[in-house]
Design a protein around this motif. Structure first.
Motif, PDB file in Angstrom:
ATOM      1  N   CYS B 303       0.862  -1.183   0.000  1.00 12.72           N
ATOM      2  CA  CYS B 303       0.000   0.000   0.000  1.00 12.72           C
ATOM      3  C   CYS B 303       0.893   1.225   0.000  1.00 12.72           C
ATOM      4  O   CYS B 303       1.806   1.341   0.810  1.00 12.72           O
ATOM      5  CB  CYS B 303      -0.894   0.011   1.223  1.00 12.72           C
ATOM      6  SG  CYS B 303      -1.768   1.572   1.434  1.00 12.72           S
ATOM      7  N   VAL B 305       0.168   4.138   0.844  1.00 10.42           N
ATOM      8  CA  VAL B 305      -0.102   5.072   1.937  1.00 10.42           C
ATOM      9  C   VAL B 305       0.477   4.556   3.256  1.00 10.42           C
ATOM     10  O   VAL B 305       1.232   5.258   3.933  1.00 10.42           O
ATOM     11  CB  VAL B 305      -1.611   5.323   2.072  1.00 10.42           C
ATOM     12  CG1 VAL B 305      -1.896   6.221   3.255  1.00 10.42           C
ATOM     13  CG2 VAL B 305      -2.150   5.951   0.799  1.00 10.42           C
ATOM     14  N   CYS B 306       0.143   3.314   3.614  1.00  9.62           N
ATOM     15  CA  CYS B 306       0.540   2.858   4.940  1.00  9.62           C
ATOM     16  C   CYS B 306       1.595   1.751   4.895  1.00  9.62           C
ATOM     17  O   CYS B 306       2.014   1.251   5.927  1.00  9.62           O
ATOM     18  CB  CYS B 306      -0.673   2.375   5.720  1.00  9.62           C
ATOM     19  SG  CYS B 306      -1.372   0.863   5.067  1.00  9.62           S
ATOM     20  N   SER B 308       1.415  -1.314   4.056  1.00  7.68           N
ATOM     21  CA  SER B 308       1.013  -2.689   4.354  1.00  7.68           C
ATOM     22  C   SER B 308       1.363  -3.584   3.172  1.00  7.68           C
ATOM     23  O   SER B 308       1.346  -3.140   2.032  1.00  7.68           O
ATOM     24  CB  SER B 308      -0.493  -2.760   4.580  1.00  7.68           C
ATOM     25  OG  SER B 308      -0.855  -1.974   5.659  1.00  7.68           O
ATOM     26  N   CYS B 320      -7.254  -0.586   0.686  1.00  2.24           N
ATOM     27  CA  CYS B 320      -6.246  -1.203   1.530  1.00  2.24           C
ATOM     28  C   CYS B 320      -6.902  -1.743   2.786  1.00  2.24           C
ATOM     29  O   CYS B 320      -7.728  -1.076   3.410  1.00  2.24           O
ATOM     30  CB  CYS B 320      -5.192  -0.155   1.887  1.00  2.24           C
ATOM     31  SG  CYS B 320      -4.086  -0.692   3.180  1.00  2.24           S
ATOM     32  N   CYS B 323      -5.540   0.588   6.010  1.00  4.11           N
ATOM     33  CA  CYS B 323      -5.845   2.006   6.206  1.00  4.11           C
ATOM     34  C   CYS B 323      -7.066   2.449   5.420  1.00  4.11           C
ATOM     35  O   CYS B 323      -7.512   3.581   5.572  1.00  4.11           O
ATOM     36  CB  CYS B 323      -4.643   2.867   5.839  1.00  4.11           C
ATOM     37  SG  CYS B 323      -4.267   2.879   4.091  1.00  4.11           S
TER      38      CYS B 323
END
Ligand SMILES: [Zn+2]
Ligand SMILES: [Zn+2]
Lengths: 646, 372
Positions: B303, B305-306, B308, B320, B323
């Protein structure tokens, strides 16, 4: 076949992609209210889709006219992705055919998508980039870079290591792979290099302080001056005074005489900002220009043009240290020309050079002063009181909720071994065993010496080993084995540390010596490694391209990998031969030594390093990589053959 | 007078190596130890470990040790014995407090008392842990809670480090402790070097990928090497732990020689290691475990953004799992199925145009299953 329910001009229908004959997008209405729509892929000039955040999933296809389809099924988003994905590939394929062959048949609108790869088209769908930005990016486009043979040649000639690798790989390539295929494979794994090279070439060098570069040399009493035409032009441009002096004096003086006098004159020293001393040459012809200003027009010029914002020190006036009572630094005070002429000269040089640099902040011919955007940019928004909070809140879910986080006994990697015992058996066995040392230790605590079983006297260990039928804990043999393993690991680390140090100095000869290989074998090994890695790259690119047209190519690449194995073996063989020769020589030396002295020297052939073993050891990851590539290829091939028969 | 005394000691302490704290995480997973019972039973391993601990304590006057059991259903302290976790009403001034954890220092004139204290605490606490384990605990999991044990070790180290060289904010606290215990005041201002030794027998640790990785990063920041003695089980996660923190990784070929491994491989503390070549792990398995199934992946999807990690590109709703950001991995799927049909067939299809399956037509080819 991708097809999905979609609305066109508010009528329900089915959109589909047709691969029969010419590839095309089809839309058929459910009712007869509208005619069916057919858009040949070759006509498509632009493809756009609504962003994923939009409520509706639509696709806009621009050909002779623009068609908008709104996907209506429950899985609209997925349909949209699937259709644009496939279309993208088709467009790319058709563009590459067009790009490689005859001029594009389509009319001006096709200009838009003409040389662009599908990725560029997609990029447009996300954000409507401006036309200029697109044109700029276009020169770094993958397909274009791959086609630019001139750029590739230029990169090769500027990078000897890459050139070496290219030639090596070209020499080793199987005949069945054409030069074109080879080229595209080689470069497709190095697009980033091409891109940066293209960017590098697009930038020209700026002007430089030419007077400091030209240096006359005194050879055998005479003066030798190397000065190019470009340098002379640059001197005239940077120092109008020199131009004037040249114009006024060169008819009587000879060209070369002028320059050699100039480069030893006081005038030169002045222009360079050096201090003139009494010992300097006196040149009546040139010295009369000493008091003239180099560039009287210059100051006015600079005032006229806008000062690029990033070097504009106007803002410093606000925190003017001199107004607060501090005197300016002496180098910054006016009229200190004679003290530090070099500062002034250098500043003037910089100003002149900056003149040639296009301003980075905004249009030169645009209105002076700040526009709205610049003004906003310069504001310190973060410090404003009532600023909107534009952070994106990241919501982290508890990961325990994701799927089944817990693992059962039967899913364990050790399931097979653990399954032999039930939990009850496990528990009682461990408790019983541990009870042996924790429970019955009386008042004295544990007798550690007995518990660890280390008995140095070998004879007495028999009695104890009777209790443990297996290898006794702490027995001499197990301790020796442990010591050996640790020593091996230490030696390994030691070698690695040395490797690291050596790689810093790139002293491969020492590395080779340490491994017991000759320099030539070591170099061959390095080269073989490089080309093999190269071919592995090709293999995986083609393997994952999913393109049936390249099926033959991939078979050839597998053959190449086989050949790489042969090459590694050849290196190993020559290393082995080398080592054998070394051992024989040592044996012979020893014999002569014995004959001479009558004594024997101890000799152990195992102490001679090098040979096939070392080479195979170094190449083992490579061999493994080839093995796994072949294995995967053969497996996939078998499966697909099975499918095609069925 | 106190001040004079303090400076005197301070000068003396400077030329001796700093005290060393050894935090040992002992994996007590009963499944694994039962399996190992023929080669190295738990009792022998503990006895050897005790000798190793004594060696560590003996190599520096101020050296300390902490031992944590990473059990199947909880992580538990073996040494030091936690101060009565259940607030019992009885005062703990007497030699024996509650019946659950009796320190019971055995009086043996032939044993150095600090050794005896550590030994008896470890043995009694471990024994208590084993007797309190039920079959249900064992049936529920094949592995051990290494993540929790590592966190315990790290927090204990952090606390000890503070006690040894307190920050300005805790000056009051040290003043108090100085009053309470005159011996600890001399240790103040002397930095503590710490390390963690994990004696691991369990596999399946990918389950705890996230907490273990977090612990690894914490240890990395604090420059605490994590040493691993891997007696059994797969190696995936712990090898990364030792590699990232600069610790020693050992997987004994002959577990019976455990004492030799401990003494040769793990006895030098951080200070001593600067002068040594420590054993190397060789190749390290750097693979990560996915967040969705906790399985180790060769190729994963991350991911943006986070960060993962997911093992497959098909996520529900294209969001995701961690998040909730939009995350479409369809385009990230570069490795499309490799298609290797004979060229002839392809030609036929184009010419005849009857075969309807297009290779790129369906979004994800179902032809070849791909495994990393
Ligand atoms: Zn997963
Ligand atoms: Zn995320």
């Amino acid at each position: 076949m991708s097809q999905a329910p979609a609305q066109y001009k508010k009528q329900d229908g089915i959109i589909s992609l047709s691969d029969q004959g010419a590839r095309a997008v089809l839309w058929k209405p459910n009712s007869g209210a509208l005619h069916a729509v057919t858009i040949p892929v070759t006509d498509i000039t632009n493809l756009q889709q609504t962003p994923v955040t939009a409520p509706k999933a639509s696709i806009r296809i621009s050909a002779q006219e623009t068609h908008t389809f709104t996907l209506t099924s429950a899985a609209a988003r997925d349909n949209q992705q699937a259709i644009t994905g496939t279309l993208r590939k088709w467009i790319e394929a058709s563009k590459s055919v067009q790009g490689g062959g005859a001029p594009v048949p389509t009319a001006p609108p096709a200009e838009n998508g003409n040389g662009q790869s599908a990725s560029m088209v997609m990029a447009q769908t996300a954000s409507s980039a401006t036309a200029t930005a697109r044109a700029e990016d276009d020169s770094f486009d993958d397909a274009k870079l791959l086609r630019d043979a001139e750029l590739q040649r230029s990169l090769l000639s500027s990078n000897p290591a890459l050139r070496h690798r290219f030639e090596q790989a070209l020499g080793d390539k199987p005949d069945s792979i054409t030069i074109n295929q080879f080229n595209s494979q080689f470069w497709s794994t190095r697009l980033h290099n091409l891109r940066s090279h293209a960017a590098e070439r697009a930038q020209g060098a700026g002007t430089y302080n030419v007077l400091s570069v030209v240096k006359p040399q005194e050879i055998d009493g005479g003066v030798k001056l190397n000065i190019t035409k470009e340098q002379i032009q640059l001197i005239f441009a940077q120092h109008p005074l020199v131009k004037r002096v040249y114009n006024e004096n060169v008819p009587p003086l000879k060209e070369s005489e002028f320059w050699s006098r100039f480069f030893f004159s006081r005038l030169l020293k002045k222009l360079k900002g050096m201090k003139i001393t009494d010992s300097d040459n006196v040149d009546p012809k040139l010295d009369k220009y000493l008091n003239l200003d180099d560039d009287p027009d210059f100051a006015r010029q600079l005032d006229a043009s806008a000062v690029p914002r990033f070097i504009d020190v106007e803002g410093n006036e606000q925190n003017h240290s001199q107004r607060l009572g501090n005197r300016a630094d002496w180098t910054m005070q006016p009229n200190s020309y004679d003290k530090v002429p070099i500062l002034r000269t250098l500043n003037r040089m910089s100003e002149k050079m900056m003149e040639y640099v296009p301003p980075s902040d905004g249009d030169r011919h645009g209105p002076a002063g700040m526009d709205e955007d610049t003004y906003k940019e310069l504001q310190l928004r973060d410090l404003q009181r009532a600023d909107d909070d534009n952070r994106v809140v990241l919501k982290i879910k508890d990961q325990g909720q994701l799927f089944a986080a817990s693992q059962g006994l039967h899913t364990s990697s050790s399931a097979a071994t653990y399954a032999k015992r039930t939990p009850a058996q496990v528990l009682s066995a461990v408790q019983r065993n541990f009870g042996g040392i924790s429970g019955s230790n009386g008042g004295d605590g544990l007798d550690l010496q007995a518990a660890i079983g280390v008995v140095d006297d070998d004879s007495s260990s028999d009695e104890e080993s009777a209790s443990n039928k297996k290898i006794r804990i702490g027995s001499r043999s197990s301790r020796v084995a442990a010591t050996l393993q640790i020593n091996k690991a230490i030696r390994k680390r030691h070698l690695h540390n040395d490797d690291y140090l050596l790689s810093q100095n790139a002293a491969s000869s020492e590395q080779a010596a340490q491994l017991g290989l000759s320099q030539s074998v070591f170099d061959t090994l390095t080269m073989t490694h490089n080309t093999t890695v190269e071919f592995l790259h090709y293999f995986w690119t083609v393997y994952f391209s999913g393109d049936p047209d390249r099926a033959i190519e991939i078979g050839k690449l597998v053959e190449t990998l086989d050949k790489s194995l042969d090459r590694i073996k050849a290196v190993a063989d020559s290393a082995e031969a080398e080592r054998t020769a070394k051992v024989e020589k040592l044996v012979k030396d020893n014999e002569t030594y014995t004959q001479r002295t009558g004594r024997r020297r101890k000799f152990d052939a195992n102490s001679v390093t090098g040979g096939a073993k070392v080479v195979n050891n170094i190449a083992s990851p490579l061999i493994r990589a080839i093995g796994s590539a072949k294995e995967q290829f053969e497996k996939a091939l078998r499966e697909q053959m099975g499918h095609s028969i069925a | 007078m106190n001040a004079i005394d303090g400076t005197d000691r301070h000068v003396k302490a400077d030329d001796t190596p700093p005290p060393s704290l050894l935090a040992i995480v002992l994996d007590t997973n009963p499944h694994a130890w039962a399996h190992l019972s023929n080669t190295l039973p738990l009792s022998s391993a503990v006895a050897n470990l005790l000798v190793f601990i004594n060696a560590h304590l003996a190599s520096g006057n101020a050296n300390e040790v902490a031992v944590i059991a990473s059990h199947s259903h909880k992580a538990s302290w073996l040494y030091p014995t936690p101060k009565s976790a259940t607030p019992s009403s009885s005062s703990h001034n007497g030699t024996s407090n509650s019946s659950t954890n009796p320190p019971a220092p055995p009086e043996n004139p032939n044993k150095y008392r600090p050794f005896a204290l550590v030994e008896s605490a470890i043995l009694s606490n471990l024994s208590h842990l084993l007797t309190s384990t039920t079959e249900a605990h064992l049936a529920s999991t094949p592995t051990t809670l290494i993540g929790g044990a590592l966190s315990l070790a790290l927090s204990y180290i952090a606390k000890s480090t503070l006690l040894h060289s307190p920050l300005d904010t805790s000056l009051e606290a040290t003043a108090l402790s100085a009053l309470a215990d005159s011996e600890t005041t001399h240790a103040v201002r002397i930095p503590l070097t710490s390390r963690i030794l994990i004696i691991s027998v369990s596999g399946d640790l990918a389950n705890q990928y996230i907490p273990v990785m977090n612990s690894i990063f914490a240890a990395q920041r604090k420059r605490i090497p994590i040493d691993i003695l891997k007696l059994a089980g797969d190696t995936v996660l712990l090898q990364q732990a030792s590699d990232a923190t600069g610790g020693v990784y050992m997987k004994p070929e002959r577990p019976e020689g455990i004492l030799q491994y401990l003494m040769m491989g793990f006895l030098p503390d951080v200070t001593a290691r600067r002068s040594f070549v420590m054993p190397s792990a060789g190749g390290v398995d750097f693979r990560a475990a996915c967040f969705c199934h906790r399985k180790v992946v060769d190729v994963g999807y991350v991911c943006s953004v986070c960060l993962s990690i997911f093992c497959e590109p098909t996520l529900p709703d294209n969001t995701c799992l961690t998040c909730g950001s939009y995350l479409s991995l369809r385009t990230a799927q570069t490795p499309q199925p490799a298609l290797l049909p004979r060229k002839k067939k392809k030609k036929k299809r184009v010419a005849g145009g009857t075969d309807s399956t297009t290779p790129g037509g369906t979004p994800v080819g179902s032809g070849t299953p791909m495994h990393g």
